[in-house]
Write a protein that holds these residues in place. Structure first.
Motif, mmCIF file in Angstrom:
data_model
loop_
_atom_site.group_PDB
_atom_site.id
_atom_site.type_symbol
_atom_site.label_atom_id
_atom_site.label_comp_id
_atom_site.label_asym_id
_atom_site.label_seq_id
_atom_site.Cartn_x
_atom_site.Cartn_y
_atom_site.Cartn_z
ATOM 1 N N LYS A 18 -5.005 -12.160 6.748
ATOM 2 C CA LYS A 18 -5.100 -13.626 6.790
ATOM 3 C C LYS A 18 -3.748 -14.296 6.996
ATOM 4 N N GLU A 19 -2.647 -13.590 6.635
ATOM 5 C CA GLU A 19 -1.330 -14.243 6.673
ATOM 6 C C GLU A 19 -0.343 -13.540 7.594
ATOM 7 N N GLY A 20 -0.662 -12.316 8.010
ATOM 8 C CA GLY A 20 0.292 -11.543 8.813
ATOM 9 C C GLY A 20 -0.174 -11.346 10.243
ATOM 10 N N GLN A 21 0.768 -10.927 11.073
ATOM 11 C CA GLN A 21 0.481 -10.704 12.490
ATOM 12 C C GLN A 21 0.302 -9.215 12.775
ATOM 13 N N PHE A 22 1.089 -8.358 12.077
ATOM 14 C CA PHE A 22 1.038 -6.908 12.297
ATOM 15 C C PHE A 22 0.474 -6.253 11.042
ATOM 16 N N VAL A 23 -0.760 -5.763 11.117
ATOM 17 C CA VAL A 23 -1.441 -5.345 9.889
ATOM 18 C C VAL A 23 -1.979 -3.913 9.940
ATOM 19 N N THR A 24 -1.952 -3.249 11.110
ATOM 20 C CA THR A 24 -2.557 -1.918 11.205
ATOM 21 C C THR A 24 -1.543 -0.824 10.874
ATOM 22 N N SER A 25 -2.057 0.391 10.627
ATOM 23 C CA SER A 25 -1.153 1.510 10.306
ATOM 24 C C SER A 25 -0.268 1.840 11.512
ATOM 25 N N ARG A 26 -0.783 1.630 12.724
ATOM 26 C CA ARG A 26 0.036 1.911 13.919
ATOM 27 C C ARG A 26 1.234 0.967 13.982
ATOM 28 N N HIS A 27 0.984 -0.309 13.690
ATOM 29 C CA HIS A 27 2.088 -1.286 13.670
ATOM 30 C C HIS A 27 3.159 -0.868 12.666
ATOM 31 N N ILE A 28 2.719 -0.543 11.432
ATOM 32 C CA ILE A 28 3.674 -0.212 10.358
ATOM 33 C C ILE A 28 4.401 1.085 10.692
#
Length: 608
Positions: free
Chosen positions: A322-332
Motif C-alpha cells: 500500500k505504501e511502497g513501489q518495490f515489494v516483491t522478492s525479486r526487487h529486494i
C-alpha cells in the motif's frame, strides 16, 4: 622506480564529527575550485541526504585541489567503524593521511581504529588538531594523548616523527604554531607537499591498478575507481581484469581524473593518479586492471569480517504493497546483490525461503543505513532481530567483542556501569574530562543491541557512546533480553482515542488515535513480562445515562515514536520490523493470535 612529483595522494581520517568534511570544504574554497561569489553549500562532500541529516560520512569521496602547481588528490573517509570497509579500501589509494583530532575530545575509539589501519599500510601521517577556537580546547593535553596513541599502536620511528598543524576548519585557518597569526590554510597545504611522499612506481612498465571503489551510473553503467600503481592507461584501451575467478578482457570506455568535485575527461593517466574508468561491466572491487600482454595481479583488498546479521524479507503484513513501489522478492534480491557489489563489508546470502535473505554487515549503523536508503528508494520489507555472527574455533564458540567508550556526567556513572554489567561488559579504564567521566569497556557486540536508547533514557540525554571492533573472544554467557512483553492488536481497524485511553494503564503505547492497525501488530509495551492481545479500536457507545465524569476530556499520554534503529533494538526473536517508505511498524512474526498461542504452548511443553 620513479616518482610522480606533480601528485600527492592523501586521505583524511578521524572520529565522527571531528571536522573532516568541514576541513575539505575549506580546502576546496581556498584553492579556488569554486568561482568567485559562487554560493557553496556547507559539507559539500556529504552528498547523500542521509549523510547531511546525520552529519556523518558514509561513503568515501574523492576530490582534488591544485596548490603551487601540484595536484593533491584528497579522499574523505568515514569516521565510523561500521564503515570500516570503506576506510580499508581508501587507504590503498594514498601515500599519507591527515589524522584529524578534536582539540577538546582528543583521540576517540574510531580515531584509534582508522589510525591503526593507516599505520599498518605504512602511510605517512600529519596530525591536525582541529577546533582550536573552542573555548574548552585542551590543545597541549590532546597533543600528548595523540603521541601516546601512536606509541600504543607501535608506530615506527619515522611515523612517530609526525608534523602537527593546528586548525579551525570552520574559519579556514591553519597554523604551524599556536603563536602564528595566520588567516588561511597555506601552512597545512605546504606541510602536505613537504611531508607526504610523492607516488612511487614504474612509469614505463606494464599497467597495474587495483579497483578500490565501484560507482553505479544509470548512463554509463559501472565506474571503477582506483589508483594507477604502475604504467599508464588510455581511453579505449583493452585491458586484462584479474579477479578471484581468473582473467577476463575488458575495454576501457573513458578515463576520468578528479578536479575539485568534478570528474574530468582525460585521454590518458599515468602512475600515481587516482582515476575513474567506464566501460568495464564485469569488474569487481579488489580486481587488478592490468596490461593485456602482461597481466600481473596486485594483492586484493582484505576487509574486516561482518559482525552482525539481519534477515530481510518480503513484507507479508495486511498493509503490504500500500505504501511502497518495490515489494516483491525479486526487487529486494536485485537491490541487495547490487549493494553487495559496491559495499564490500556487506554479505548477502539466500536462505531456505525464497522470500527471505540473510544480510551481514559491520554493525547496527551499517545495516540500518542500508535499510533507510532502501525505504527512501521506495522498497517495502520486513526485518528480523539483529544477531551477532559467531565463530567456532577448536570446537568452542567465539563472539565479536567491541571496545566501547561511554561519556556520562559523574552522577550517572553508577547507572551506566550497572546497565553494562548486566550486558557482560568489563571496564578497562576511567578518566575525567571537563566534568564528564570517560569510561572504556570491552563488551560483547550483542550486549550493545538496545544499549544506545537505554543510555540516553537513563542519563536524560547526556550520555555519549562510541564503539569499535576489538576482536573475537570466547562466548561470555547469556545476556538477559527485554524483560517486558508486547501489547498486540487483535483485529484490523482504526484506533480511537477512547480505545487507547482505556488501555494506557497496561503499559506504554506506540500508536495515536485514527491510525490503522492490523491483527498481530505491536502497538505498545506491556508493563509485565507476557504479551497481551488488546483492542485499541474500541468505540464509545452512546447511552442515556449520565455520570459526573462523562464529559471530562480524555487525556492521552503521548506515544513512544521509535526511529528505525530503536525499532531494530527493541524487537524480540518472534517479532519483526515492517519498513515501508511511509511507516515503521513493529509486528509479531506470526500474526494470527491462535497460532501464536499454540506455538507458545508447544514451546513450553518442549522445555518441560
Amino acid at each position: 622506480m620513479g616518482k610522480n612529483l606533480n601528485r600527492r595522494n592523501i586521505a583524511i581520517i578521524a572520529h565522527v564529527d571531528h571536522g573532516k568534511t568541514t576541513l575539505v570544504d575549506a580546502m576546496l574554497k581556498q584553492s579556488h575550485i569554486f568561482r568567485k561569489n559562487e554560493q557553496v553549500a556547507e559539507r559539500v562532500m556529504d552528498s547523500g541526504d542521509l549523510e547531511r541529516e546525520r552529519g556523518i560520512t558514509i561513503l568515501s569521496k574523492n576530490t582534488a585541489i591544485s596548490y603551487k602547481g601540484i595536484k593533491i588528490n584528497v579522499v574523505d573517509t568515514p569516521g565510523h567503524a561500521d564503515f570500516g570497509g570503506e576506510v580499508e579500501r581508501v587507504l590503498n589509494m594514498v601515500d599519507g593521511v591527515l589524522l584529524l583530532v578534536d582539540a577538546f575530545e582528543g583521540p576517540m575509539p574510531q580515531t584509534k581504529y582508522v589510525l591503526r589501519k593507516a599505520l599498518e599500510h605504512k602511510l605517512k601521517p600529519i596530525v591536525v588538531i582541529n577546533k582550536i577556537d573552542r573555548p574548552d580546547a585542551r590543545i597541549d593535553e590532546v597533543q600528548d594523548e595523540v603521541l601516546e596513541l601512536f606509541m600504543e599502536l607501535d608506530a615506527d620511528d619515522e611515523q612517530l616523527d609526525f608534523p602537527v598543524i593546528y586548525t579551525a576548519a570552520k574559519a579556514g585557518i591553519a597554523k604551524k604554531s599556536m603563536d602564528d597569526d595566520n588567516k588561511d590554510l597555506k601552512p597545512l597545504l605546504d606541510t602536505i607537499i613537504e611531508s607526504i611522499p610523492a607516488p612511487e612506481g614504474e612509469l614505463d612498465a606494464p599497467l597495474q591498478m587495483v579497483v578500490t571503489t565501484l560507482e553505479a551510473n544509470d548512463f554509463v553503467g559501472k565506474i571503477a575507481i582506483g589508483r594507477i600503481q604502475r604504467g599508464k592507461i588510455k581511453t579505449g584501451e583493452t585491458v586484462a581484469l584479474i579477479g578471484t575467478d581468473g582473467v577476463k578482457r575488458g575495454k576501457v570506455g573513458k578515463v576520468y581524473t578528479y578536479d575539485g568535485l568534478n570528474k574530468v575527461d582525460a585521454a590518458e593517466a599515468e602512475m600515481g593518479e587516482i582515476v575513474a574508468l567506464t566501460g568495464l561491466s564485469e569488474v569487481s572491487i579488489g580486481d587488478t586492471i592490468a596490461d593485456v600482454e602482461n597481466p600481473e595481479a596486485l594483492p586484493g583488498i582484505r576487509v574486516d569480517e561482518p559482525t552482525l546479521s539481519m534477515t530481510f524479507g518480503v513484507n507479508t503484513s495486511p498493509f503490504a504493497g500500500k505504501e511502497g513501489q518495490f515489494v516483491t522478492s525479486r526487487h529486494i534480491r536485485d537491490r541487495l546483490f547490487k549493494e553487495a557489489q559496491t559495499n564490500v563489508a556487506l554479505r548477502v546470502e539466500e536462505t531456505d525461503s525464497a522470500d527471505v535473505f540473510k544480510v551481514s554487515g559491520r554493525g547496527e549503523l551499517h545495516l540500518s543505513i542500508l535499510i533507510e536508503t532502501m525505504r527512501r528508494e521506495g522498497y517495502e520489507m520486513q526485518i528480523g532481530k539483529p544477531e551477532v555472527v559467531y565463530k567456532i574455533i577448536d570446537g568452542k564458540k567465539y563472539e565479536p567483542i567491541e571496545n566501547l567508550t561511554v561519556e556520562v556526567p559523574a552522577e550517572y556513572v553508577g547507572t551506566a556501569m550497572e546497565s553494562l554489567g548486566r550486558r557482560k561488559a568489563e571496564m578497562v579504564d576511567m578518566t575525567e574530562i571537563a566534568g564528564y567521566m570517560r569510561i572504556n569497556f570491552l563488551i560483547p557486540a550483542r550486549g550493545l543491541i538496545g544499549f544506545r536508547s537505554e543510555l540516553l533514557t537513563s542519563t536524560k540525554g547526556n550520555g555519549i557512546m562510541n564503539h569499535v571492533f576489538h576482536g573475537y573472544e570466547p562466548y561470555k554467557g547469556d545476556i538477559p533480553s527485554r524483560s517486558r512483553g508486547s501489547l498486540v492488536a487483535f483485529e484490523e481497524g482504526l484506533t480511537t482515542g477512547y480505545g487507547i485511553f482505556n488501555l494506557q494503564d497496561r503499559g506504554i503505547m506506540f500508536i495515536e488515535p485514527n491510525q490503522r492497525v492490523y491483527e498481530g501488530m505491536i502497538i505498545g509495551e506491556n508493563s509485565r513480562e507476557m504479551d497481551i492481545d488488546i483492542n485499541p479500536c474500541k468505540q464509545k457507545h452512546a447511552t442515556n445515562m449520565r455520570s459526573s465524569s462523562a464529559d471530562e476530556a480524555i487525556r492521552l499520554v503521548p506515544p513512544r515514536i521509535m526511529s528505525l534503529e530503536q525499532a531494530l533494538e527493541y524487537i524480540n526473536d518472534d517479532e519483526l520490523v515492517e519498513v515501508t517508505p511511509a511507516s515503521i511498524r513493529l509486528r509479531k512474526a506470526v500474526l494470527d493470535r491462535n497460532k501464536r498461542g499454540r506455538a507458545a504452548k508447544n514451546a513450553r511443553k518442549a522445555e518441560n
